[in-house]
Motif scaffolding. Sequence first.
Motif, PDB file in Angstrom:
ATOM      1  N   ASN A 266       0.800  -1.268  -0.035  1.00 54.56           N
ATOM      2  CA  ASN A 266      -0.014   0.056   0.041  1.00 54.56           C
ATOM      3  C   ASN A 266       0.951   1.179   0.169  1.00 54.56           C
ATOM      4  OD1 ASN A 266      -2.459   1.452   0.516  1.00 54.56           O
ATOM      5  ND2 ASN A 266      -1.588   1.937   2.452  1.00 54.56           N
ATOM      6  N   ASN A 270       1.251   4.318  -2.816  1.00 58.61           N
ATOM      7  CA  ASN A 270       1.147   5.683  -2.572  1.00 58.61           C
ATOM      8  C   ASN A 270       2.262   6.346  -3.134  1.00 58.61           C
ATOM      9  OD1 ASN A 270      -1.182   5.369  -0.921  1.00 58.61           O
ATOM     10  ND2 ASN A 270      -0.246   5.298   1.129  1.00 58.61           N
ATOM     11  N   ASN A 282       3.188  -0.259 -13.356  1.00 62.88           N
ATOM     12  CA  ASN A 282       2.868  -1.412 -13.880  1.00 62.88           C
ATOM     13  C   ASN A 282       3.221  -2.832 -13.144  1.00 62.88           C
ATOM     14  OD1 ASN A 282       1.963  -0.237 -15.964  1.00 62.88           O
ATOM     15  ND2 ASN A 282       3.917  -0.257 -17.240  1.00 62.88           N
TER      16      ASN A 282
ATOM     17  N   GLU B 332      -1.250  -4.558 -17.782  1.00 60.90           N
ATOM     18  CA  GLU B 332      -0.712  -3.706 -16.567  1.00 60.90           C
ATOM     19  C   GLU B 332      -0.778  -2.236 -16.827  1.00 60.90           C
ATOM     20  OE1 GLU B 332       2.742  -7.115 -15.806  1.00 60.90           O
ATOM     21  OE2 GLU B 332       3.356  -4.917 -16.195  1.00 60.90           O
ATOM     22  N   GLN B 333      -0.779  -1.809 -18.027  1.00 60.83           N
ATOM     23  CA  GLN B 333      -0.904  -0.578 -18.481  1.00 60.83           C
ATOM     24  C   GLN B 333      -2.247   0.003 -17.982  1.00 60.83           C
ATOM     25  OE1 GLN B 333       0.980   0.637 -22.155  1.00 60.83           O
ATOM     26  NE2 GLN B 333       2.547  -0.982 -21.406  1.00 60.83           N
ATOM     27  N   ILE B 335      -4.415  -1.322 -15.671  1.00 62.69           N
ATOM     28  CA  ILE B 335      -4.514  -1.185 -14.472  1.00 62.69           C
ATOM     29  C   ILE B 335      -3.999   0.164 -13.921  1.00 62.69           C
ATOM     30  CG2 ILE B 335      -4.408  -2.162 -12.178  1.00 62.69           C
ATOM     31  CD1 ILE B 335      -4.320  -4.921 -13.803  1.00 62.69           C
ATOM     32  N   THR B 336      -2.685   0.304 -14.460  1.00 58.55           N
ATOM     33  CA  THR B 336      -2.021   1.501 -14.115  1.00 58.55           C
ATOM     34  C   THR B 336      -2.644   2.703 -14.229  1.00 58.55           C
ATOM     35  OG1 THR B 336       0.212   0.465 -14.271  1.00 58.55           O
ATOM     36  CG2 THR B 336       0.086   3.056 -14.486  1.00 58.55           C
ATOM     37  N   LEU B 339      -4.979   3.069 -11.282  1.00 57.88           N
ATOM     38  CA  LEU B 339      -4.336   3.370 -10.144  1.00 57.88           C
ATOM     39  C   LEU B 339      -3.817   5.004  -9.956  1.00 57.88           C
ATOM     40  CD1 LEU B 339      -1.896   0.407  -9.770  1.00 57.88           C
ATOM     41  CD2 LEU B 339      -3.662   0.598  -8.887  1.00 57.88           C
ATOM     42  N   LEU B 340      -3.405   5.253 -10.903  1.00 58.87           N
ATOM     43  CA  LEU B 340      -3.021   6.794 -11.197  1.00 58.87           C
ATOM     44  C   LEU B 340      -4.192   7.890 -10.563  1.00 58.87           C
ATOM     45  CD1 LEU B 340      -0.669   6.765 -14.151  1.00 58.87           C
ATOM     46  CD2 LEU B 340      -0.055   7.375 -11.929  1.00 58.87           C
ATOM     47  N   LEU B 342      -5.983   7.099  -8.279  1.00 60.72           N
ATOM     48  CA  LEU B 342      -6.486   6.884  -6.621  1.00 60.72           C
ATOM     49  C   LEU B 342      -5.881   7.739  -5.908  1.00 60.72           C
ATOM     50  CD1 LEU B 342      -5.772   3.109  -6.302  1.00 60.72           C
ATOM     51  CD2 LEU B 342      -7.753   4.039  -6.548  1.00 60.72           C
ATOM     52  N   GLU B 343      -6.589   8.290  -4.706  1.00 57.80           N
ATOM     53  CA  GLU B 343      -6.105   8.945  -3.702  1.00 57.80           C
ATOM     54  C   GLU B 343      -5.253   8.084  -2.631  1.00 57.80           C
ATOM     55  OE1 GLU B 343      -9.488  10.867  -1.907  1.00 57.80           O
ATOM     56  OE2 GLU B 343     -10.122  11.456  -3.516  1.00 57.80           O
ATOM     57  N   LYS B 344      -4.665   8.819  -1.589  1.00 59.84           N
ATOM     58  CA  LYS B 344      -3.771   8.023  -0.770  1.00 59.84           C
ATOM     59  C   LYS B 344      -4.547   6.612  -0.170  1.00 59.84           C
ATOM     60  CE  LYS B 344       0.171   9.032   2.197  1.00 59.84           C
ATOM     61  NZ  LYS B 344       0.311   9.889   3.374  1.00 59.84           N
ATOM     62  N   ASN B 345      -3.748   5.742   0.142  1.00 57.64           N
ATOM     63  CA  ASN B 345      -4.371   4.500   0.797  1.00 57.64           C
ATOM     64  C   ASN B 345      -5.493   4.170   0.342  1.00 57.64           C
ATOM     65  OD1 ASN B 345      -2.272   4.744   2.763  1.00 57.64           O
ATOM     66  ND2 ASN B 345      -3.396   6.146   4.054  1.00 57.64           N
ATOM     67  N   LEU B 347      -5.556   1.655  -2.046  1.00 53.67           N
ATOM     68  CA  LEU B 347      -5.199   0.496  -2.923  1.00 53.67           C
ATOM     69  C   LEU B 347      -6.124  -0.545  -2.255  1.00 53.67           C
ATOM     70  CD1 LEU B 347      -3.656  -1.318  -4.807  1.00 53.67           C
ATOM     71  CD2 LEU B 347      -2.006  -1.731  -3.024  1.00 53.67           C
TER      72      LEU B 347
END
Lengths: 384, 364
Positions: A266, A270, A282, B332-333, B335-336, B339-340, B342-345, B347
């Motif tokens: 996690n 971050n 990735n 993976e790209q 998903i990335t 992910l980009l 997202l805010e902190k914490n 995941l």
Amino acid sequence: MKTLEIPVVKLPKETEELRREIRQFLKEEIENGLIETKCDCWLSGFSEDFSRKMGARGWIGMTWPKKYGGGERSSVERYVVTEEMLAAGAPVSGHWIADRQTGPLLLKYGTEEQKQFFLPRIAKGECYFAIGLSEPNAGSDLAALQARAVKVDKGWILNGSKIWTSGAHHAHYSIVLCRTTPMDPNNRHAGMSQLIVDLNAPGVTIRPIHLMTGEHHFNEVFFEDVFVPDGMVVGTLGNGWAQGMAELAYERSGPERILSTFPLLNELTNVLIEKCDAKGLNEVSRLISRLWTLRNMSLGIARLLEEGVPSNIIASLVKDMGTQFEQEIPEITRLLVSVIPLTDSENRLERFLAQSILQSPGFTLRGGTTEILRGIVAKGVINQ
Amino acid sequence: MSEMKDMILESAVKIFEKYSTKEVVNDAEKGQWAAELWENLEAYGMLGVGVPEELGGSGGDLDDALSILQMAGKYSAPIPLAETFIANWLLSDLGESVVEGIVTIPGQNSTEPFQLQKSGQGWIINGKAKYVPWARNAEKLLVAGESIDGTVLLVLPLEKAEIKPGKNMAGEARDEVIFDQVYIEECQTVSVDYSALTKKLYYAGALTRSVLMAGAIERVLDVTINHTNERSQFGRPIHRFQAIQHHLAALAGETAGAGIAAKYAVDAFGTNPFSKELAYAKIRINEAAGKVNTIAHQVLAAIGFTYEHTLHHSTRRLWSWREEFGTESDWEQVITEELLKLEKNELWSVITGVVKHAKKVGIQ
């Protein structure tokens, strides 16, 4: 292959509310400085206060009957609680073993008195158990164990020692697997029994074994003429091996075999998001795909166990694969960010990385080494 | 899962066992169309599973269709079953009837839309698609097209197309299809959004490859286990050696992992054809394919490396399929990108699919 079939588990909507409740609780605990996120928290995060609070909220012994202090909730809800705690790195080690293993064991094999006495205390988060299996000369070859109890009036006299006993210094009781009839070289698994031993009883000595970090989780526990009353025998006399092995499926497939280093993953995420490091992310995406798969396997096994389907082989598989995944996280992290792992750092990434690296050898040892697990799996699939 | 599943699956397995034999798979590699296999699947209504009867399908749900496909993967069936399924899903999603006969789709995402020009009663078609599974045997090709009226989903008859035969590493037909000013009287067109169609083909393609691979991996495990039972060295079957046992355990782990990943992907696809779970599954199963092949070839040693043995039917397919409809890096790209955002914490919210507020992140 039937042995490897794992069902799809759809988490019911109600669990979302439960998750939010847990997350809110954890957020407050962390913000108020009452607990601290830690990797490998189910072994190394201890707080009596926190265990009691979890008990008060009904998050220990969740699936047990209400008459024994349980909440009669589903195994999936219990799964949600445990994985939320692990993801947050909360100090759950105190009650962990009792909740995961001892409770279900007593529910299955315990006497009415044992259930009435122990289960409500465990569910309150006030009574902890340790696992008394390994001995100095019985590790992977557990059937070589020598601790023995001899029948006396109204009970048993226990002699011997157990080693690598996590949390024995905090625990109130231990389930000790010992011989109640002398070893038969032709059937080494026969004649073993499980005894509930009061760790404050006269004749019990607990000696710390410090980990390489200097931390104290392991112990050696010595039993010198310890009196164990008849009422403290679990299940059938002589059936200890089978009873103990059945417990292992619970021990091996839970979320704690996947998430021990999740706080590090996690934190890594971050940091990479903050740096807009798509290449690093990735790699994280690949880890997420693995985690997603492992979690679905683990959830599926939780369902099978609830239905009483023998799952020893796939549980062993999950433990093998999950603990390798846990070990991989620090190794991948250090290649993606340039930091020096420091145990006492204020920086979470540095601290979690150090914790993960230093705890990682234990992941693939405790609860059955990788080598033993692979033997079980291979024999399981060959015998199909 | 429909109640018919077990029955459908049982009949499918019987057909594959009888008509997707070692000889059929080897002959297919030499260019012989597995006609009996296809005709039997067709006769038993297997090609239309997962499509409502009113649209020309034979009922059952997606889960049923994909469990047939998993068996096709297990038996190395040398036919464009995945492609026919995808074509039918796309058409039935648009409310169109399914196409009779063998239909294929391009196996590469980079295909440019085909150009259509109205000409008298028919159309002049121009376009090129590479790496098309079994174009040489297929009657129709489903591709994106472009006319002055916008983009369309196009079902083209292949009789007049030029076909340049090609094959993947497993010897499966992957042909080039060329339409150079070809006049066609009639072809089925449905207006669609080009990028949505491309994305749909890509995700559906990835799902079919995940499922096919899960099937092939099952076969690799079976073959490897049998070998370790039958082959003796130093006076005992080789599965008695710890080194071999560790290989078997790792192989079983990858098989179970690929199996569950495929199941969840199938499940997710039913509710959201663009679910991130399809990406997770393709990444994880691609990874499993590589590991499984390495282990199986190591355990089977020289015999498994020969044409005579059937191990390569599965392993060469796995090596080919893992590159089709997205490598690990491609997915993976995808998903990335999420992910980009997202805010902190956050995941953990992505992994559990439960976020603080009602908004949804990651897994949809």
